[in-house]
Design an enzyme around this catalytic site. Sequence first.
Site, PDB file in Angstrom:
ATOM      1  N   TYR A   1      38.288  13.439  26.568  1.00 18.99           N
ATOM      2  CA  TYR A   1      36.591  13.628  26.853  1.00 18.99           C
ATOM      3  C   TYR A   1      35.687  12.649  27.142  1.00 18.99           C
ATOM      4  O   TYR A   1      34.648  13.093  27.648  1.00 18.99           O
ATOM      5  CB  TYR A   1      36.243  14.382  25.473  1.00 18.99           C
ATOM      6  CG  TYR A   1      36.516  15.712  25.239  1.00 18.99           C
ATOM      7  CD1 TYR A   1      37.928  16.418  25.375  1.00 18.99           C
ATOM      8  CD2 TYR A   1      35.460  16.551  25.133  1.00 18.99           C
ATOM      9  CE1 TYR A   1      38.068  17.578  25.190  1.00 18.99           C
ATOM     10  CE2 TYR A   1      35.916  18.064  24.918  1.00 18.99           C
ATOM     11  CZ  TYR A   1      37.004  18.342  24.777  1.00 18.99           C
ATOM     12  OH  TYR A   1      37.528  19.840  24.720  1.00 18.99           O
TER      13      TYR A   1
ATOM     14  N   LYS B   1      51.075  14.249  21.628  1.00 22.96           N
ATOM     15  CA  LYS B   1      52.090  14.517  23.064  1.00 22.96           C
ATOM     16  C   LYS B   1      52.638  13.332  23.343  1.00 22.96           C
ATOM     17  O   LYS B   1      52.741  12.813  24.648  1.00 22.96           O
ATOM     18  CB  LYS B   1      51.404  15.179  24.271  1.00 22.96           C
ATOM     19  CG  LYS B   1      52.045  15.926  25.063  1.00 22.96           C
ATOM     20  CD  LYS B   1      53.162  17.097  24.936  1.00 22.96           C
ATOM     21  CE  LYS B   1      54.096  17.456  26.202  1.00 22.96           C
ATOM     22  NZ  LYS B   1      54.755  18.683  25.797  1.00 22.96           N
TER      23      LYS B   1
ATOM     24  N   ASP C   1      52.527  21.169  21.398  1.00 18.35           N
ATOM     25  CA  ASP C   1      53.048  22.615  22.144  1.00 18.35           C
ATOM     26  C   ASP C   1      53.896  23.175  20.926  1.00 18.35           C
ATOM     27  O   ASP C   1      53.514  24.632  20.702  1.00 18.35           O
ATOM     28  CB  ASP C   1      53.698  22.648  23.544  1.00 18.35           C
ATOM     29  CG  ASP C   1      54.625  21.479  23.416  1.00 18.35           C
ATOM     30  OD1 ASP C   1      54.631  20.433  22.570  1.00 18.35           O
ATOM     31  OD2 ASP C   1      55.572  21.274  24.340  1.00 18.35           O
TER      32      ASP C   1
ATOM     33  N   ASP D   1      40.265  20.450  20.032  1.00 16.30           N
ATOM     34  CA  ASP D   1      39.483  21.262  20.714  1.00 16.30           C
ATOM     35  C   ASP D   1      40.298  22.707  20.747  1.00 16.30           C
ATOM     36  O   ASP D   1      39.517  23.843  20.477  1.00 16.30           O
ATOM     37  CB  ASP D   1      38.827  20.947  22.053  1.00 16.30           C
ATOM     38  CG  ASP D   1      37.658  21.996  22.366  1.00 16.30           C
ATOM     39  OD1 ASP D   1      37.084  22.672  21.732  1.00 16.30           O
ATOM     40  OD2 ASP D   1      37.493  21.905  23.686  1.00 16.30           O
TER      41      ASP D   1
END
Length: 342
Positions: free
Chosen positions: A128, A180, A214, A238
């Site tokens: 972001y 991740k 995921d 988010d």
Amino acid sequence: MSAAQGGRIPATLIPGDGIGPEVTQATVQVLDALGAPFEWETQTAGMAAVDATGDPLPAAVLDSIRKNKLALKGPLTTPVGGGFRSVNVRLREEFKLYANLRPAKTIIPGRYENIDIVLVRENIEGLYVAHEYFVPVGADPRAVAVSTGVNTREGCRRIARFAFDYAVKNGRKKVTIVHKANVLKALTGIFLEAAREVAQEYAGRVEVDDRIVDACAMQLVLNPWQFDMLLCTNLFGDILSDQLAGLIGGLGMAPGANIGDQAAIFEAVHGSAPDIAGKGVANPVSLMLAAGMMLDHVGRQDLAARLRSAIQTTLLEDNVRTRDLGGKASTAEFTAALIKRL
Ligand code: NAD
């Protein structure tokens, strides 16, 4: 005099864009009926401010929040692709609102029952920061797009500490770190590493585990009850918080708080919903629940509990619901029914 003693608390009110003014008006009416201690200072930001002043985030808005350190905000529209930078992101950066707290709790049992998950999202770092640019190749000025994410060890530790402190204070059992780090080994690896370090300080009090984002998304659909708290980087938080909203009846039911050391801004998870704006059908519950978090924040847990209980009774016993929840009530009808319950 403190709020608990009945003093008035100045707070900035930003009605926002799209359905913002509708759900904000409904929420302020309910807070008034509840006898909430807020003294509102109304400010205009977003598209409404662009129309009025040419600036989506006028200095008066910033000054007001700087002074009051407390705000309730409707959603603000951000142009997609080009145009001005997200005012929501700018506000979070300006006031260093590093923690985004997004609880998801079932009120109306639907596809899922008994969901009770608190998501903590890092709010000012990650992708972001949007350090983005295009690289021209041949005749195409936008042939390649590049975006840089930034996570600092300090920022990762700070949000992890916020999550674990929240767990201790609110009797939560487990924090799941979402990352991740198998692919984004630096950007999200540092987040996992720092969060695990902080977790050690809470050993014996709060459990910790971690999930690759995921897999976490899939498990949230298959077996969401295994999760208690999720600790996420900015972008993953988010996305997963909208997914959590889906588990509890949609974006009309999901509140959020942006919290820093100097200020706090409370809002719904949803956006300005241009598809239903102006129709009087928006569900105001998300912003009302956010107002409940704001009451908790200023030490008025008594009023927050009354508000949540009245929302629950209106939805479950009176069966008054807006369209997104399968009901027929308008925003105003729901609000009137809720006020009766207060
Ligand atoms: P959105 O959340 O506005 O809407 C998604 C869908 O959910 C729409 O179908 C909408 O009608 C529905 N919905 C949302 N809130 C609802 C409510 N209270 N009651 C009933 N239905 C509701 O998402 P979007 O359409 O992707 O975004 C619209 C704009 O909002 C964009 O400009 C985006 O940048 C902005 N946005 C702002 C914030 C914020 O201010 N914090 C958050 C998200 C999106």
